[in-house]
Design a protein around this motif. Structure first.
Motif, PDB file in Angstrom:
ATOM      1  N   LEU A  75      40.477  22.027  42.405  1.00 33.85           N
ATOM      2  CA  LEU A  75      39.205  22.454  41.559  1.00 33.85           C
ATOM      3  C   LEU A  75      39.640  22.721  40.124  1.00 33.85           C
ATOM      4  N   SER A  76      38.435  23.168  39.482  1.00 38.20           N
ATOM      5  CA  SER A  76      39.000  23.200  38.163  1.00 38.20           C
ATOM      6  C   SER A  76      37.713  23.761  37.708  1.00 38.20           C
ATOM      7  N   CYS A  77      38.530  24.734  36.348  1.00 36.00           N
ATOM      8  CA  CYS A  77      37.432  26.028  36.173  1.00 36.00           C
ATOM      9  C   CYS A  77      37.525  25.467  34.274  1.00 36.00           C
ATOM     10  N   VAL A  78      36.102  24.581  33.967  1.00 39.59           N
ATOM     11  CA  VAL A  78      36.022  24.426  32.391  1.00 39.59           C
ATOM     12  C   VAL A  78      36.288  25.693  31.547  1.00 39.59           C
ATOM     13  N   GLU A  79      35.728  27.001  31.922  1.00 42.70           N
ATOM     14  CA  GLU A  79      36.169  28.224  30.951  1.00 42.70           C
ATOM     15  C   GLU A  79      36.908  28.736  31.696  1.00 42.70           C
ATOM     16  N   HIS A 105      31.601  31.839  46.802  1.00 46.44           N
ATOM     17  CA  HIS A 105      30.902  33.026  46.098  1.00 46.44           C
ATOM     18  C   HIS A 105      30.387  31.765  45.101  1.00 46.44           C
ATOM     19  N   TYR A 106      30.473  30.272  44.631  1.00 43.80           N
ATOM     20  CA  TYR A 106      30.269  29.575  44.468  1.00 43.80           C
ATOM     21  C   TYR A 106      29.370  28.845  45.042  1.00 43.80           C
ATOM     22  N   LEU A 107      29.737  28.426  45.834  1.00 42.07           N
ATOM     23  CA  LEU A 107      28.807  27.453  47.186  1.00 42.07           C
ATOM     24  C   LEU A 107      27.335  28.161  48.230  1.00 42.07           C
ATOM     25  N   SER A 108      28.253  29.801  47.792  1.00 46.07           N
ATOM     26  CA  SER A 108      27.293  30.189  49.070  1.00 46.07           C
ATOM     27  C   SER A 108      25.962  29.959  47.987  1.00 46.07           C
ATOM     28  N   GLU A 125      31.805  32.635  36.247  1.00 46.01           N
ATOM     29  CA  GLU A 125      31.899  33.785  36.445  1.00 46.01           C
ATOM     30  C   GLU A 125      31.968  34.184  38.125  1.00 46.01           C
ATOM     31  N   SER A 126      32.277  33.038  38.493  1.00 44.29           N
ATOM     32  CA  SER A 126      32.509  33.363  40.482  1.00 44.29           C
ATOM     33  C   SER A 126      34.146  33.793  40.188  1.00 44.29           C
ATOM     34  N   LEU A 127      34.740  33.278  39.039  1.00 43.68           N
ATOM     35  CA  LEU A 127      36.102  33.591  39.199  1.00 43.68           C
ATOM     36  C   LEU A 127      36.483  35.496  38.459  1.00 43.68           C
ATOM     37  N   ASP A 128      35.682  35.479  37.890  1.00 39.45           N
ATOM     38  CA  ASP A 128      35.568  36.777  37.199  1.00 39.45           C
ATOM     39  C   ASP A 128      35.037  38.128  37.960  1.00 39.45           C
ATOM     40  N   ILE A 129      33.737  37.169  39.300  1.00 35.74           N
ATOM     41  CA  ILE A 129      34.036  38.557  40.235  1.00 35.74           C
ATOM     42  C   ILE A 129      34.745  38.196  41.738  1.00 35.74           C
ATOM     43  N   SER A 130      35.970  37.726  41.456  1.00 40.12           N
ATOM     44  CA  SER A 130      36.736  37.441  42.521  1.00 40.12           C
ATOM     45  C   SER A 130      37.600  38.596  42.145  1.00 40.12           C
ATOM     46  N   ILE A 131      37.928  38.088  40.819  1.00 38.07           N
ATOM     47  CA  ILE A 131      38.708  39.300  40.375  1.00 38.07           C
ATOM     48  C   ILE A 131      38.568  40.584  40.347  1.00 38.07           C
ATOM     49  N   GLU A 132      37.953  40.659  39.598  1.00 39.75           N
ATOM     50  CA  GLU A 132      36.776  42.117  39.608  1.00 39.75           C
ATOM     51  C   GLU A 132      37.074  42.517  41.046  1.00 39.75           C
ATOM     52  N   ARG A 133      37.090  42.455  42.396  1.00 41.51           N
ATOM     53  CA  ARG A 133      37.185  41.977  43.863  1.00 41.51           C
ATOM     54  C   ARG A 133      37.932  42.508  44.069  1.00 41.51           C
ATOM     55  N   LEU A 134      39.863  41.977  43.554  1.00 42.64           N
ATOM     56  CA  LEU A 134      40.875  41.845  44.127  1.00 42.64           C
ATOM     57  C   LEU A 134      41.000  43.192  43.095  1.00 42.64           C
ATOM     58  N   LYS A 135      40.549  43.987  42.066  1.00 41.31           N
ATOM     59  CA  LYS A 135      41.326  44.512  41.114  1.00 41.31           C
ATOM     60  C   LYS A 135      40.538  45.834  41.954  1.00 41.31           C
ATOM     61  N   GLU A 136      39.327  45.932  42.775  1.00 42.13           N
ATOM     62  CA  GLU A 136      38.906  47.345  43.389  1.00 42.13           C
ATOM     63  C   GLU A 136      40.061  46.715  44.852  1.00 42.13           C
ATOM     64  N   GLN A 137      40.272  46.120  45.480  1.00 48.76           N
ATOM     65  CA  GLN A 137      40.907  45.871  46.684  1.00 48.76           C
ATOM     66  C   GLN A 137      42.250  46.268  46.453  1.00 48.76           C
ATOM     67  N   GLY A 138      43.181  46.576  44.985  1.00 51.30           N
ATOM     68  CA  GLY A 138      44.202  46.731  44.555  1.00 51.30           C
ATOM     69  C   GLY A 138      44.009  48.550  44.057  1.00 51.30           C
ATOM     70  N   ILE A 139      42.893  48.661  44.497  1.00 49.06           N
ATOM     71  CA  ILE A 139      42.514  50.388  43.830  1.00 49.06           C
ATOM     72  C   ILE A 139      42.926  51.190  45.200  1.00 49.06           C
ATOM     73  N   THR A 140      42.212  50.511  45.902  1.00 54.83           N
ATOM     74  CA  THR A 140      41.608  50.796  47.466  1.00 54.83           C
ATOM     75  C   THR A 140      42.970  51.266  47.952  1.00 54.83           C
ATOM     76  N   ALA A 141      43.507  50.211  48.644  1.00 52.94           N
ATOM     77  CA  ALA A 141      45.076  50.260  49.093  1.00 52.94           C
ATOM     78  C   ALA A 141      45.895  50.897  48.442  1.00 52.94           C
ATOM     79  N   LYS A 142      45.818  51.355  47.310  1.00 51.08           N
ATOM     80  CA  LYS A 142      47.082  52.528  46.614  1.00 51.08           C
ATOM     81  C   LYS A 142      46.135  53.722  46.844  1.00 51.08           C
ATOM     82  N   LYS A 143      45.401  53.798  46.840  1.00 52.17           N
ATOM     83  CA  LYS A 143      45.030  55.209  47.110  1.00 52.17           C
ATOM     84  C   LYS A 143      44.947  55.338  49.300  1.00 52.17           C
ATOM     85  N   SER A 144      44.378  54.490  49.741  1.00 50.97           N
ATOM     86  CA  SER A 144      45.435  54.364  51.599  1.00 50.97           C
ATOM     87  C   SER A 144      46.157  54.662  51.194  1.00 50.97           C
ATOM     88  N   SER A 145      47.515  54.164  50.681  1.00 54.67           N
ATOM     89  CA  SER A 145      49.277  54.193  50.691  1.00 54.67           C
ATOM     90  C   SER A 145      49.453  56.066  49.918  1.00 54.67           C
TER      91      SER A 145
END
Length: 213
Positions: A75-79, A105-108, A125-145
């Motif tokens: 895979l590749s990402c120009v930006e 996300h991109y293929l869909s 843009e697709s990588l930005d969305i996935s990184i943001e999702r990772l951040k939200e997942q980390g916050i949720t996991a921290k709260k659960s812990s």
């Protein structure tokens, strides 16, 4: 050439020579000491520069992780340099998740994916969305812990909870494991099934009252 801000603040580096009595000193005979600025204003500038350098190092680390995973999957990402990576430190597993989510996300979201040579070009843009999702997942996991730790009644339970991995962080399902069908079936019967269907295990010889004469 103008000196760098950090060097100007600390006034240069001072070298010290240690004794050769220890094993460490035999390998590293010199130590560089950075004296901290004495004035509050200069100290604040120094700390700001250190924090900025830390962010740059983390950003470069994240870019390297993403680049390696993209290369491994053709895979590749120009930006890639413009991807928003603030507030997260990527491990190999997290980078794999981010790239996988970005690809899905991109293929869909497109009917004509961009392909150059034999590589799929993923937009920033697709990588930005996935990184943001990772951040939200980390916050949720921290709260659960944190919530689990509040429920702990003693030191034993606190130690036990510290070893609990949130389900959304496991990342591997039984279907992802090849073979070992007997082992997976045993785990399902002994661990998973009693948790999902406790009513099936509410009766049995272990719960019977035995009378011994």
């Amino acid at each position: 050439m103008q000196p760098s801000p950090l060097k100007r603040l600390v006034g240069g580096l001072k070298g010290e020579r240690y004794s050769r009595s220890s094993d460490i000193s035999k390998l590293f005979t010199n130590s560089l000491t950075v004296p901290l600025p004495e004035e509050d204003e200069q100290l604040q500038l120094f700390n700001n520069q250190i924090e900025e350098d830390r962010k740059i190092m983390i950003s470069r680390h994240n870019l390297v992780k993403l680049h390696k995973v993209l290369e491994e999957h053709d895979l590749s990402c120009v930006e890639l340099l413009d991807v928003k990576l603030d507030g997260i430190v990527l491990t190999k597993q997290k980078a794999e998740k981010a790239v996988g989510w970005a690809r899905n996300h991109y293929l869909s979201s497109t009917t004509l994916p961009s392909i150059k040579g034999d590589r799929l070009i993923i937009p920033r843009e697709s990588l930005d969305i996935s990184i943001e999702r990772l951040k939200e997942q980390g916050i949720t996991a921290k709260k659960s812990s944190q919530n689990l730790k509040v429920l702990a009644k003693d030191e034993y339970e606190r130690n036990f909870i510290s070893a609990v991995v949130p389900p959304n962080e496991i990342g591997v399902k039984f279907d992802d494991i090849g073979a070992l069908e007997d082992v997976k079936r045993t785990l399902d019967e002994l661990v998973t099934l009693p948790m999902r269907r406790p009513e099936l295990f509410s009766r049995g010889n272990l719960l019977r009252v035995w009378l011994f004469c």
